[in-house]
Design a protein around this motif. Structure first.
Motif, PDB file in Angstrom:
ATOM      1  N   GLU A 227       0.826  -1.210   0.000  1.00 21.94           N
ATOM      2  CA  GLU A 227       0.000   0.000   0.000  1.00 21.94           C
ATOM      3  C   GLU A 227       0.859   1.259   0.000  1.00 21.94           C
ATOM      4  OE1 GLU A 227      -3.194   0.241  -0.512  1.00 21.94           O
ATOM      5  OE2 GLU A 227      -3.512  -1.915  -0.524  1.00 21.94           O
ATOM      6  N   ALA A 228       1.919   1.260   0.816  1.00 19.00           N
ATOM      7  CA  ALA A 228       2.799   2.425   0.881  1.00 19.00           C
ATOM      8  C   ALA A 228       3.536   2.622  -0.456  1.00 19.00           C
ATOM      9  CB  ALA A 228       3.798   2.276   2.032  1.00 19.00           C
ATOM     10  N   CYS A 229       3.979   1.531  -1.057  1.00 20.10           N
ATOM     11  CA  CYS A 229       4.665   1.629  -2.354  1.00 20.10           C
ATOM     12  C   CYS A 229       3.702   2.094  -3.442  1.00 20.10           C
ATOM     13  CB  CYS A 229       5.277   0.283  -2.742  1.00 20.10           C
ATOM     14  SG  CYS A 229       6.699  -0.206  -1.754  1.00 20.10           S
ATOM     15  N   ALA A 230       2.496   1.557  -3.456  1.00 18.01           N
ATOM     16  CA  ALA A 230       1.509   1.968  -4.461  1.00 18.01           C
ATOM     17  C   ALA A 230       1.214   3.456  -4.340  1.00 18.01           C
ATOM     18  CB  ALA A 230       0.233   1.145  -4.315  1.00 18.01           C
ATOM     19  N   ASN A 231       1.162   3.957  -3.111  1.00 18.19           N
ATOM     20  CA  ASN A 231       0.942   5.386  -2.892  1.00 18.19           C
ATOM     21  C   ASN A 231       2.119   6.202  -3.446  1.00 18.19           C
ATOM     22  OD1 ASN A 231      -0.931   7.322  -1.486  1.00 18.19           O
ATOM     23  ND2 ASN A 231       1.009   7.876  -0.512  1.00 18.19           N
ATOM     24  N   ALA A 232       3.335   5.732  -3.209  1.00 18.72           N
ATOM     25  CA  ALA A 232       4.518   6.435  -3.724  1.00 18.72           C
ATOM     26  C   ALA A 232       4.542   6.418  -5.247  1.00 18.72           C
ATOM     27  CB  ALA A 232       5.797   5.805  -3.160  1.00 18.72           C
ATOM     28  N   VAL A 233       4.158   5.288  -5.847  1.00 14.24           N
ATOM     29  CA  VAL A 233       4.141   5.186  -7.309  1.00 14.24           C
ATOM     30  C   VAL A 233       3.119   6.158  -7.886  1.00 14.24           C
ATOM     31  CG1 VAL A 233       3.491   3.674  -9.235  1.00 14.24           C
ATOM     32  CG2 VAL A 233       5.031   2.829  -7.449  1.00 14.24           C
ATOM     33  N   GLU A 234       1.943   6.210  -7.269  1.00 17.95           N
ATOM     34  CA  GLU A 234       0.877   7.050  -7.817  1.00 17.95           C
ATOM     35  C   GLU A 234       1.073   8.536  -7.538  1.00 17.95           C
ATOM     36  OE1 GLU A 234      -3.973   7.477  -7.844  1.00 17.95           O
ATOM     37  OE2 GLU A 234      -3.057   5.656  -7.063  1.00 17.95           O
TER      38      GLU A 234
ATOM     39  N   ILE B  93       9.498  -0.230   8.711  1.00 12.07           N
ATOM     40  CA  ILE B  93       9.591  -0.041   7.268  1.00 12.07           C
ATOM     41  C   ILE B  93       9.312   1.425   6.969  1.00 12.07           C
ATOM     42  CG2 ILE B  93       8.581  -0.631   5.029  1.00 12.07           C
ATOM     43  CD1 ILE B  93       7.949  -3.400   6.239  1.00 12.07           C
ATOM     44  N   GLU B  94      10.125   1.999   6.085  1.00 11.63           N
ATOM     45  CA  GLU B  94       9.935   3.381   5.647  1.00 11.63           C
ATOM     46  C   GLU B  94       9.878   3.414   4.124  1.00 11.63           C
ATOM     47  OE1 GLU B  94      12.340   5.642   9.233  1.00 11.63           O
ATOM     48  OE2 GLU B  94      13.036   5.855   7.180  1.00 11.63           O
ATOM     49  N   VAL B  95       8.893   4.129   3.616  1.00 10.12           N
ATOM     50  CA  VAL B  95       8.780   4.366   2.179  1.00 10.12           C
ATOM     51  C   VAL B  95       8.846   5.876   1.990  1.00 10.12           C
ATOM     52  CG1 VAL B  95       7.348   4.110   0.118  1.00 10.12           C
ATOM     53  CG2 VAL B  95       7.428   2.266   1.830  1.00 10.12           C
ATOM     54  N   THR B  96       9.846   6.329   1.248  1.00 12.00           N
ATOM     55  CA  THR B  96      10.108   7.747   1.055  1.00 12.00           C
ATOM     56  C   THR B  96       9.968   8.078  -0.420  1.00 12.00           C
ATOM     57  OG1 THR B  96      11.711   7.671   2.860  1.00 12.00           O
ATOM     58  CG2 THR B  96      11.826   9.573   1.383  1.00 12.00           C
ATOM     59  N   ASP B  97       9.191   9.105  -0.730  1.00 16.42           N
ATOM     60  CA  ASP B  97       9.078   9.537  -2.117  1.00 16.42           C
ATOM     61  C   ASP B  97       9.573  10.963  -2.255  1.00 16.42           C
ATOM     62  OD1 ASP B  97       6.920  11.513  -1.860  1.00 16.42           O
ATOM     63  OD2 ASP B  97       5.534   9.833  -1.681  1.00 16.42           O
ATOM     64  N   PHE B  98       9.557  11.470  -3.463  1.00 12.38           N
ATOM     65  CA  PHE B  98      10.099  12.794  -3.751  1.00 12.38           C
ATOM     66  C   PHE B  98       9.057  13.691  -4.389  1.00 12.38           C
ATOM     67  CE2 PHE B  98      13.418   9.614  -3.740  1.00 12.38           C
ATOM     68  CZ  PHE B  98      14.263  10.123  -2.776  1.00 12.38           C
TER      69      PHE B  98
ATOM     70  N   ASP C  41       1.557  -1.684  14.063  1.00 11.43           N
ATOM     71  CA  ASP C  41       1.382  -1.289  15.464  1.00 11.43           C
ATOM     72  C   ASP C  41       1.531   0.212  15.654  1.00 11.43           C
ATOM     73  OD1 ASP C  41       1.020  -3.968  16.203  1.00 11.43           O
ATOM     74  OD2 ASP C  41       3.171  -4.265  16.491  1.00 11.43           O
ATOM     75  N   HIS C  42       2.378   0.827  14.862  1.00 12.95           N
ATOM     76  CA  HIS C  42       2.609   2.271  14.958  1.00 12.95           C
ATOM     77  C   HIS C  42       2.886   2.795  13.559  1.00 12.95           C
ATOM     78  CE1 HIS C  42       5.128   5.898  15.532  1.00 12.95           C
ATOM     79  NE2 HIS C  42       4.219   6.149  16.434  1.00 12.95           N
ATOM     80  N   VAL C  43       2.223   3.882  13.186  1.00 15.08           N
ATOM     81  CA  VAL C  43       2.369   4.451  11.846  1.00 15.08           C
ATOM     82  C   VAL C  43       2.631   5.944  11.966  1.00 15.08           C
ATOM     83  CG1 VAL C  43       1.271   4.806   9.593  1.00 15.08           C
ATOM     84  CG2 VAL C  43       0.743   2.764  10.919  1.00 15.08           C
ATOM     85  N   ARG C  44       3.478   6.444  11.079  1.00 15.99           N
ATOM     86  CA  ARG C  44       3.738   7.884  11.038  1.00 15.99           C
ATOM     87  C   ARG C  44       3.760   8.335   9.583  1.00 15.99           C
ATOM     88  NH1 ARG C  44       9.083  11.138  12.913  1.00 15.99           N
ATOM     89  NH2 ARG C  44       8.174  13.202  12.689  1.00 15.99           N
ATOM     90  N   PHE C  45       3.009   9.378   9.290  1.00 14.58           N
ATOM     91  CA  PHE C  45       3.004  10.010   7.978  1.00 14.58           C
ATOM     92  C   PHE C  45       3.626  11.381   8.163  1.00 14.58           C
ATOM     93  CE2 PHE C  45      -0.905   7.471   8.352  1.00 14.58           C
ATOM     94  CZ  PHE C  45      -0.658   6.520   7.384  1.00 14.58           C
ATOM     95  N   ARG C  46       4.643  11.689   7.365  1.00 15.80           N
ATOM     96  CA  ARG C  46       5.236  13.020   7.503  1.00 15.80           C
ATOM     97  C   ARG C  46       5.684  13.557   6.158  1.00 15.80           C
ATOM     98  NH1 ARG C  46      11.125  12.406   8.230  1.00 15.80           N
ATOM     99  NH2 ARG C  46      11.464  10.187   8.468  1.00 15.80           N
ATOM    100  N   ASN C  47       5.707  14.862   6.096  1.00 17.64           N
ATOM    101  CA  ASN C  47       6.179  15.560   4.910  1.00 17.64           C
ATOM    102  C   ASN C  47       7.596  16.047   5.126  1.00 17.64           C
ATOM    103  OD1 ASN C  47       3.910  15.402   3.215  1.00 17.64           O
ATOM    104  ND2 ASN C  47       2.909  17.036   4.345  1.00 17.64           N
ATOM    105  N   ARG C  48       8.332  16.083   4.044  1.00 18.44           N
ATOM    106  CA  ARG C  48       9.648  16.703   4.016  1.00 18.44           C
ATOM    107  C   ARG C  48       9.489  17.877   3.060  1.00 18.44           C
ATOM    108  NH1 ARG C  48      13.786  12.845   1.939  1.00 18.44           N
ATOM    109  NH2 ARG C  48      12.307  12.785   0.245  1.00 18.44           N
TER     110      ARG C  48
ATOM    111  N   VAL D  22       6.258   7.501   4.701  1.00 16.70           N
ATOM    112  CA  VAL D  22       5.357   6.649   5.462  1.00 16.70           C
ATOM    113  C   VAL D  22       6.254   5.681   6.211  1.00 16.70           C
ATOM    114  CG1 VAL D  22       3.562   4.881   5.358  1.00 16.70           C
ATOM    115  CG2 VAL D  22       3.527   6.777   3.733  1.00 16.70           C
ATOM    116  N   SER D  23       6.176   5.660   7.531  1.00 17.27           N
ATOM    117  CA  SER D  23       6.953   4.686   8.304  1.00 17.27           C
ATOM    118  C   SER D  23       5.993   3.938   9.221  1.00 17.27           C
ATOM    119  CB  SER D  23       8.081   5.347   9.093  1.00 17.27           C
ATOM    120  OG  SER D  23       7.592   6.264  10.018  1.00 17.27           O
ATOM    121  N   PHE D  24       6.239   2.655   9.369  1.00 22.28           N
ATOM    122  CA  PHE D  24       5.387   1.854  10.240  1.00 22.28           C
ATOM    123  C   PHE D  24       6.196   0.758  10.902  1.00 22.28           C
ATOM    124  CE2 PHE D  24       4.835   0.659   5.822  1.00 22.28           C
ATOM    125  CZ  PHE D  24       4.972  -0.719   5.794  1.00 22.28           C
TER     126      PHE D  24
END
Length: 147
Positions: free
Chosen positions: A46-53, A80-85, A116-123, A130-132
Motif C-alpha cells: 500500500e505504501a509503495c503503491a501510494n509512492a508510485v501514484e 519499514i519506511e517508504v520515502t518519495d520525492f 502497530d505504529h504508523v507515522r506520515f510526515r512531509n519533508r 510513510v513509516s510503520f
C-alpha cells in the motif's frame, strides 16, 4: 541480531510486487511468523503503491521519478519506511488519514490497521515518508529469533 536493507525503485507499478517479494523473502529467511510477514507485506504494498501514484513530479529529475524503501529488523520489531520525492501529503492526511468509500484513498488507513505504529510526515519540498512498525513473532526454527 539486526538486519536492514534499502531499495531505490523507479515509480513504476512493477516495483510494488518486487518490494513485497523481497520483504517476504527476508522475513521467511529470518524466521518471522507468516501472519506477521503477510501483514507487513500488505502494508508495504500500500505504501509503495501510494509512492508510485503520488510520489513524484513528472519532468523534474530522475530522483523525482523514484522512491526508496528501507526495512529494519531489530530485535523483535520491524520498521519499514517508504520515502518519495513528490509534493507530500495534504496536511489533513499527516494528522490522521480518514477512511473512504471511494476507489482510492483507503491504503493509508489499511496501513494503520496492519501495523502497530504508523507515522506520515512531509519533508517540505522533498516529498513524503510513510513509516510503520510491527512487533515480530517468530517461528520455532527462526534464524534471528530474539530470546
Amino acid at each position: 541480531m539486526s538486519i536492514w536493507w534499502s531499495l531505490h525503485l523507479r515509480r513504476e507499478a512493477a516495483s510494488v510486487p518486487l518490494a513485497r517479494r523481497l520483504l517476504l523473502g527476508a522475513m521467511e529467511t529470518a524466521g518471522v511468523d507468516p501472519d506477521i510477514s503477510y501483514d507487513l507485506s500488505v502494508a508495504l504494498s500500500e505504501a509503495c503503491a501510494n509512492a508510485v501514484e503520488h510520489g513524484g513530479v513528472a519532468g523534474l529529475s530522475d530522483e523525482a521519478e523514484a522512491y526508496r524503501v528501507t526495512a529494519y529488523l531489530d530485535g523483535d520489531c520491524c520498521r519499514i519506511e517508504v520515502t518519495d520525492f513528490g509534493p507530500g501529503f495534504p496536511s489533513a492526511t499527516v494528522s490522521r488519514p480518514r477512511p473512504s468509500l471511494a476507489e482510492h484513498g483507503r491504503g493509508l488507513c489499511l496501513i494503520e490497521q496492519l501495523a502497530d505504529h504508523v507515522r506520515f510526515r512531509n519533508r517540505p519540498g522533498r516529498g513524503a515518508v510513510v513509516s510503520f512498525d510491527k512487533m515480530l513473532k517468530w517461528r520455532e526454527d527462526a534464524l534471528l529469533k530474539v530470546s
